[in-house]
Write a protein that holds these residues in place. Structure first.
Motif, mmCIF file in Angstrom:
data_model
loop_
_atom_site.group_PDB
_atom_site.id
_atom_site.type_symbol
_atom_site.label_atom_id
_atom_site.label_comp_id
_atom_site.label_asym_id
_atom_site.label_seq_id
_atom_site.Cartn_x
_atom_site.Cartn_y
_atom_site.Cartn_z
ATOM 1 N N THR A 93 81.351 98.325 56.363
ATOM 2 C CA THR A 93 82.652 98.964 56.611
ATOM 3 C C THR A 93 83.671 97.870 56.930
ATOM 4 N N GLY A 94 84.936 98.263 56.946
ATOM 5 C CA GLY A 94 85.977 97.333 57.372
ATOM 6 C C GLY A 94 85.784 96.953 58.825
ATOM 7 N N TYR A 95 85.299 97.891 59.601
ATOM 8 C CA TYR A 95 85.035 97.620 61.012
ATOM 9 C C TYR A 95 84.006 96.491 61.141
ATOM 10 N N ASN A 98 85.572 93.050 59.978
ATOM 11 C CA ASN A 98 86.470 92.401 60.937
ATOM 12 C C ASN A 98 85.708 91.861 62.142
ATOM 13 N N HIS A 119 94.606 96.384 64.188
ATOM 14 C CA HIS A 119 93.633 97.473 64.222
ATOM 15 C C HIS A 119 92.542 97.219 65.273
ATOM 16 N N SER A 121 89.409 97.334 65.151
ATOM 17 C CA SER A 121 88.254 96.527 64.731
ATOM 18 C C SER A 121 88.571 95.034 64.838
ATOM 19 N N ASP A 162 96.868 92.462 60.605
ATOM 20 C CA ASP A 162 96.837 93.447 59.518
ATOM 21 C C ASP A 162 97.883 92.984 58.499
ATOM 22 N N ASP A 191 94.044 91.368 57.155
ATOM 23 C CA ASP A 191 93.280 92.579 56.868
ATOM 24 C C ASP A 191 94.090 93.429 55.889
ATOM 25 N N ALA A 193 93.364 96.236 54.492
ATOM 26 C CA ALA A 193 92.853 97.617 54.414
ATOM 27 C C ALA A 193 93.845 98.572 53.746
ATOM 28 N N HIS A 194 95.114 98.513 54.171
ATOM 29 C CA HIS A 194 96.104 99.467 53.647
ATOM 30 C C HIS A 194 96.960 98.857 52.528
ATOM 31 N N THR A 220 89.194 96.738 52.547
ATOM 32 C CA THR A 220 88.270 97.873 52.665
ATOM 33 C C THR A 220 88.152 98.572 51.312
ATOM 34 N N LYS A 223 89.810 103.121 51.381
ATOM 35 C CA LYS A 223 91.157 103.683 51.426
ATOM 36 C C LYS A 223 91.647 103.865 49.978
ATOM 37 N N GLY A 229 83.079 101.129 52.651
ATOM 38 C CA GLY A 229 82.630 99.741 52.720
ATOM 39 C C GLY A 229 83.809 98.788 52.731
HETATM 40 C C1 LIG Z 1 93.758 97.921 59.278
HETATM 41 C C2 LIG Z 1 92.366 98.483 59.265
HETATM 42 N N1 LIG Z 1 91.323 97.638 59.263
HETATM 43 C C3 LIG Z 1 90.065 98.081 59.257
HETATM 44 C C4 LIG Z 1 89.776 99.426 59.255
HETATM 45 C C5 LIG Z 1 88.360 99.847 59.280
HETATM 46 O O1 LIG Z 1 87.890 100.062 57.988
HETATM 47 P P1 LIG Z 1 86.655 101.013 57.760
HETATM 48 O O2 LIG Z 1 87.169 102.417 57.845
HETATM 49 O O3 LIG Z 1 86.138 100.636 56.416
HETATM 50 O O4 LIG Z 1 85.676 100.728 58.863
HETATM 51 C C6 LIG Z 1 90.830 100.351 59.230
HETATM 52 C C7 LIG Z 1 90.669 101.803 59.211
HETATM 53 O O5 LIG Z 1 89.738 102.442 59.218
HETATM 54 C C8 LIG Z 1 92.161 99.860 59.255
HETATM 55 O O6 LIG Z 1 93.195 100.702 59.272
#
Ligand SMILES: Cc1ncc(COP(=O)(O)O)c(C=O)c1O
Length: 372
Positions: A93-95, A98, A119, A121, A162, A191, A193-194, A220, A223, A229
């Motif tokens: 996951t992104g969590y 990070n 974020h 994480s 981010d 990051d 992610a978005h 990530t 999204k 993942g």
């Molecule tokens: C900026 C950011 N980084 C990381 C994550 C975590 O990613 P994941 O949902 O894949 O764990 C999120 C949101 O969930 C996020 O908004």
């Protein structure tokens, strides 16, 4: 008193402050989701389901314990090509990405410079690393520079941000950050992610759109790519190092093959004419959504549009009232964000007529704003 009785007090306290989180559960009616991260509508794309169906559900083990599958390698190489980096490494996951990557890159004696609105994480990765953390004011490069000057004696310095802030939708000044990092000899971590799938040519992300030299990117898959993942992207030696030192990579089951195959199909779509068409539709719906909310934003801003309702209970009430009118939008409250809000997000699949109906519902509830 039983040992778990403290939980009753903790939950009662959250309830009293209007901050208790509850799962919404499956809804008993069909509503329009106006807060999803499925920006391009890929979660239900048939090509993803077809790719997933050709693979097994589980990897069966960690990557280093026999589950380093061809489908993982193919996705890593596709992501690296897409992002224009030497290599990529998948995380669950992104969590995980990070937390594991930050903790692997810095430790005691090092300094992390972290944006105030990063974020959770990233914040957890900073804490776990045991490095000293300096939080700089949100997107404030002057404050970042002051903190770089003040931390000159550190062994290693890592600037982490981010790319696009998930709760506000604004973008980090990455070119400026990269220039400061060069001047002060710091590592950079963004990051995406978005940003991946949404910003930049062919959806390559905000780093690409800025043309910024960033050492470590996280992207990530859950999204805009519509899967689950994440990947860390950068130089080959970074990946080789993380394979050894990122505990959230080493000690966890590899990404399910079905998901890796679906994510590969998603990257192919994002990086295609169809992806460009979806991004044009997303930009159109993002503009329409902002107009419906009465929220002004600089040109080029992405799909995330918060409507600040600076009272936690009022934000929850507003979310319930919108649900009754057929719209699902989550109220986001402290400690997730400093000020309570309804966090709206556009998707390429949102119907313009639904956005117009949302505007009418917001007007009825007197929720529209004239915000910068
Ligand atoms: C900026 C950011 N980084 C990381 C994550 C975590 O990613 P994941 O949902 O894949 O764990 C999120 C949101 O969930 C996020 O908004």
């Amino acid at each position: 008193m039983k040992p778990l009785d403290f939980i009753d007090d903790a939950l009662a306290d959250l309830e009293a402050r209007g901050l208790r989180r509850v799962l919404s559960g499956p809804l008993d009616k069909t509503v329009v989701n106006v807060c999803s991260n499925d920006y391009l509508g890929l979660t239900r794309h048939p090509a993803l389901a077809e790719a997933a169906a050709r693979h097994g559900a589980g990897a069966g083990a960690a990557r280093l314990i026999g589950a380093d599958l061809a489908v993982h390698r193919r996705l890593e190489s596709r992501l690296a090509t897409f992002k224009g980096t030497e290599a990529a490494l998948l995380f669950s996951t992104g969590y995980h990405a990070n937390v594991g990557t930050i903790a692997a890159l810095v430790g005691r004696g090092d300094v992390i410079l972290s944006d105030a609105l990063n974020h959770a994480s990233i914040i957890d990765g900073c804490r776990l690393s045991r490095a000293h953390v300096e939080v700089y004011a949100h997107c404030d490069v002057a404050d970042l520079e002051r903190k770089l000057v003040a931390s000159a004696g550190a062994r290693r310095r890592l600037i982490v941000t981010d790319s696009v802030f998930g709760m506000d939708g604004d973008c980090a000044p990455l070119r400026h950050i990269a220039a400061l990092a060069r001047r002060y000899d710091a590592l950079t971590f963004a990051d995406e992610a978005h940003a991946t799938g949404v910003f930049g040519e062919r959806g390559r992300g905000w780093v690409a759109e800025c043309g910024a030299a960033i050492d470590v990117q996280v992207s990530t898959l859950g999204k805009a790519l519509g899967c689950f993942g994440a990947a860390v992207l950068g130089e080959r030696r970074l990946v080789d190092y993380l394979v050894n030192r990122a505990r959230t990579f080493v000690f966890t089951t590899a990404l399910p093959p079905a998901i890796a195959a679906a994510a590969h199909a998603a990257v192919d779509i994002v990086d295609s004419d169809e992806g460009d068409r979806l991004r044009r539709e997303l930009a159109d719906r993002s503009r329409a959504l902002r107009a419906a909310l009465g929220v002004r934003a600089p040109a080029g801003t992405g799909p995330i549009a918060p409507l600040i309702v600076d009272d936690a209970e009022r934000a929850v009430d507003a979310s319930r009232a919108l649900l009754a009118r057929g719209f699902f939008v989550q109220a986001i409250r402290p400690p997730t964000v400093p000020t309570s809000r309804l966090r709206f997000a556009a998707s390429a699949t949102l119907e313009r007529a639904d956005i117009a109906r949302l505007g009418a519902a917001l007007a009825e509830l007197d929720l529209q704003k004239e915000a910068a």
